[in-house]
Design a protein around this motif. Structure first.
Motif: not given
Length: 293
Positions: A33-47, A49-61
């Motif tokens: 299930a996590l692979g499914l949502i991670g793979g789909l959400a990652g498409i828009f992260v790449v489109l 240009d939000l990789p840095f945002a992913v890392h920032g969110i993970s720190e607060l998580s």
């Protein structure tokens, strides 16, 4: 026996693998299930240009999960609260990439510092602390699986609803806005969805390596195809393969899951990058070769 053989025997032990495999059924289901949502959400992260945002969110998580661990409450809920808070702040303050990256640069050390503080105050098992940083999905219990699957369903439903307008807004936001697409609203909504996806991904590979699940599969898929159908399909396949492969390898190993997930994911990216480069060279040579008279 060589040195490498000795190290291999210390790390891997598959003597009772069949018996252990039954114990990780919840982990395999949650991982898919996590692979499914991670793979789909990652498409828009790449489109977008939000990789840095992913890392920032993970720190607060990580900070939210650490606080929940200290208080003895649900770790998944704490992780989600921290992620959503970070995503809301980034979406509200970061209208431009420059402003967004500045906000993330401020949030990251703050979240990491809070997480370290909460873990220092926690007097429970050391494995629980380590799992928040490197992942601990091999021992997912039934209540935690229910939380993961339920939240995954919410993320999946939100992505399906916003997929087409979000794709348009990500590819050309100015034209999308001129056509009446609510670009700002979609951006904020996606950041909330991304916050949920990151919070769940932290449960797999930990806060330090969450990029390998939300970014790397989509980046690998984008190296070999631009098809609107194949791109999300390959991204999901790569993400699921990384998680499930990491779980199965970690089950017979003394190491945590994150090194295996990251290695598989990185290996897929290297292969896709090589294939994409070779394909581009072939098309380039065809385009420049002289045509017969």
């Amino acid at each position: 026996m060589t040195f490498a053989d000795g190290i291999g025997q210390q790390i891997f032990n598959f003597d009772h693998y069949g018996e252990l495999l039954v114990l990780v059924r919840n982990s395999l289901v949650a991982g898919a299930a996590l692979g499914l949502i991670g793979g789909l959400a990652g498409i828009f992260v790449v489109l977008r240009d939000l990789p840095f945002a992913v890392h920032g969110i993970s720190e607060l998580s990580f900070a939210g999960a650490s606080a929940a661990l200290l208080l003895g409450t649900n770790i998944v809920v704490g992780s989600i609260v921290g992620s959503l808070l970070a995503a809301a702040v980034i979406a509200a303050l970061g209208t431009r990439a420059r402003d967004r990256n500045s906000a993330i640069g401020i949030l990251m050390p703050f979240g990491l510092g809070l997480g370290v503080l909460f873990l220092a105050l926690y007097k429970g098992r050391a494995a629980n602390k380590f799992g928040l940083l490197t992942g601990q999905i091999v021992a997912v219990d039934t209540p935690r699986t229910a939380w993961l699957l339920g939240t995954s369903a919410v993320v999946l439903a939100a992505l399906i609803v916003m997929w087409r307008p979000l794709t348009f807004a990500s590819a050309d936001p100015d034209v999308a806005a001129a056509r009446g697409v609510p670009v700002r609203g979609l951006s904020f909504a996606f950041m909330m969805v991304l916050g949920l996806a990151v919070a769940l991904s932290v449960q797999v590979v930990g806060a330090l390596l969450v990029l390998t699940l939300v970014v790397t599969p989509a980046a690998a898929a984008s190296r070999v195809t631009a098809s609107p159908v194949l791109l999300p399909l390959l991204s999901v396949v790569f993400a699921v393969a990384s998680i499930e492969g990491g779980i199965l390898l970690a089950l017979g190993s003394s190491l945590p899951i994150s090194p295996y997930v990251t290695t598989i994911s990185f290996g897929l990216y290297v292969v896709c990058r090589f294939v994409g480069t070779q394909r581009a060279r072939r098309w380039g040579s065809r385009a420049t070769s002289p045509r017969p008279a």
